[in-house]
Design a protein around this motif. Structure first.
Motif: not given
Ligand code: SF4
Length: 292
Positions: A119, A122, A138, A142, A168, A172, A175
């Motif tokens: 969390c 994110l 995302i 979350l 996840i 990431l 991202t």
């Protein structure tokens, strides 16, 4: 904690994902195995309380952890999992009064800690104001992860954590690539997605002051005892990097990506080190100003 809704997942995060030891039953100081070698006060097995944990679940040497060189304690970060377990999952029932639930509580804590860490990352990813579709993905991830943190203990233990973590991790990583390429564009830095990973990610003890690490991918890098003094680390991804004893005096980390408080806590820095606004300057850095 307020009920999780799709609208409030971002707004209520700041306190929820930071440790609030006063709302926790000292769980990290019991649930984990730790050793003197790793910077903890004693060698102990998982499930045994640390001898410094008082009856009221406070650490009796909390203000001296840095001075005593207890780097394991200083660095450990539960991302708010301790208070979630104590106050939500087990609804305020503590392990001293209810010893029969202690083992379950400690086991569930290990799962919760990983969920809260996800969390945190994110939430950090959302702070980059990502374009769609990844911004939406995302936010969905979350929301889903925060919903899982509200499961009952046995459901938490049965949950397929590694599958969730893999999803996840992909988000990431994507991202990071987007954010690093954007920062490199605005800072006129040549962007190479392999930068920093090409040769090695093991920089143990190296002097990196002359290396251009802006917008580099240093996920999981070994930066133990490296010299990064006065280095500009804008746009550098540090997810999972090991900063123990790294020299960050005067370094610019204000726009670094996925840097956590526990990474900063085990490094050396001073008042000239620039940190992201979400992180605090460790207390023990004050004495570093005089040793530069
Ligand atoms: S020394 Fe304090 S913070 Fe460290 S494990 Fe023991 S009780 Fe916890």
């Amino acid at each position: 904690m307020a009920q999780v809704t799709y609208e409030n997942i971002y707004s209520d995060n700041s306190s929820h994902l930071k440790p609030q030891c006063e709302k926790c039953f000292g769980i990290c100081c019991i649930a984990l195995y730790f050793s003197v070698q790793d910077g903890f006060p004693t060698d102990k097995s998982a499930g045994t309380p640390c001898p410094n944990l008082a009856e009221d679940f406070r650490c009796v040497i909390h203000d001296k952890l840095g001075d005593l060189g207890l780097r394991g304690c200083v660095a450990y970060e539960c991302y708010g999992a301790g208070q979630q377990i104590s106050q939500v999952t087990f609804a305020g029932r503590n392990w001293r009064l209810e010893p029969s639930s202690a083992d379950l509580m400690f086991e569930v804590f290990l799962v919760m800690r990983q969920l809260h860490e996800m969390c945190w990352y994110l939430t950090e990813a959302l702070s980059f104001k990502l374009p769609s579709p990844i911004g939406g993905e995302i936010k969905e991830a979350l929301y889903a992860t925060k919903r899982i943190t509200q499961f009952a203990p046995h459901f938490l233990l049965e949950f397929n954590l590694s599958e969730h973590r893999t999803k996840i991790s992909v988000l990431l990583k994507n991202t990071s690539k987007l954010v690093r390429s954007e920062i490199s564009r605005t800072n006129k830095v040549t962007f190479n997605d392999d930068k920093g990973r090409k040769a090695t990610t093991d920089f143990l003890g190296r002097d990196l002051r002359k290396k251009d690490l802006r917008c580099a991918d240093l996920r999981g890098a070994c930066l133990i005892a490296t010299n990064l003094e006065d280095v500009d680390l804008s746009g550098t991804d540090f997810i999972g990097a090991d900063f123990r004893d790294a020299n960050l005096r005067g370094a610019n980390l204000s726009n670094s990506i996925f840097l956590t408080q526990s990474q900063i806590n085990v490094a050396r820095g001073n008042s000239n080190t620039k940190l992201p606004i979400s992180l605090s300057r460790p207390k023990h850095w004050e004495s570093e100003n005089t040793t530069k």
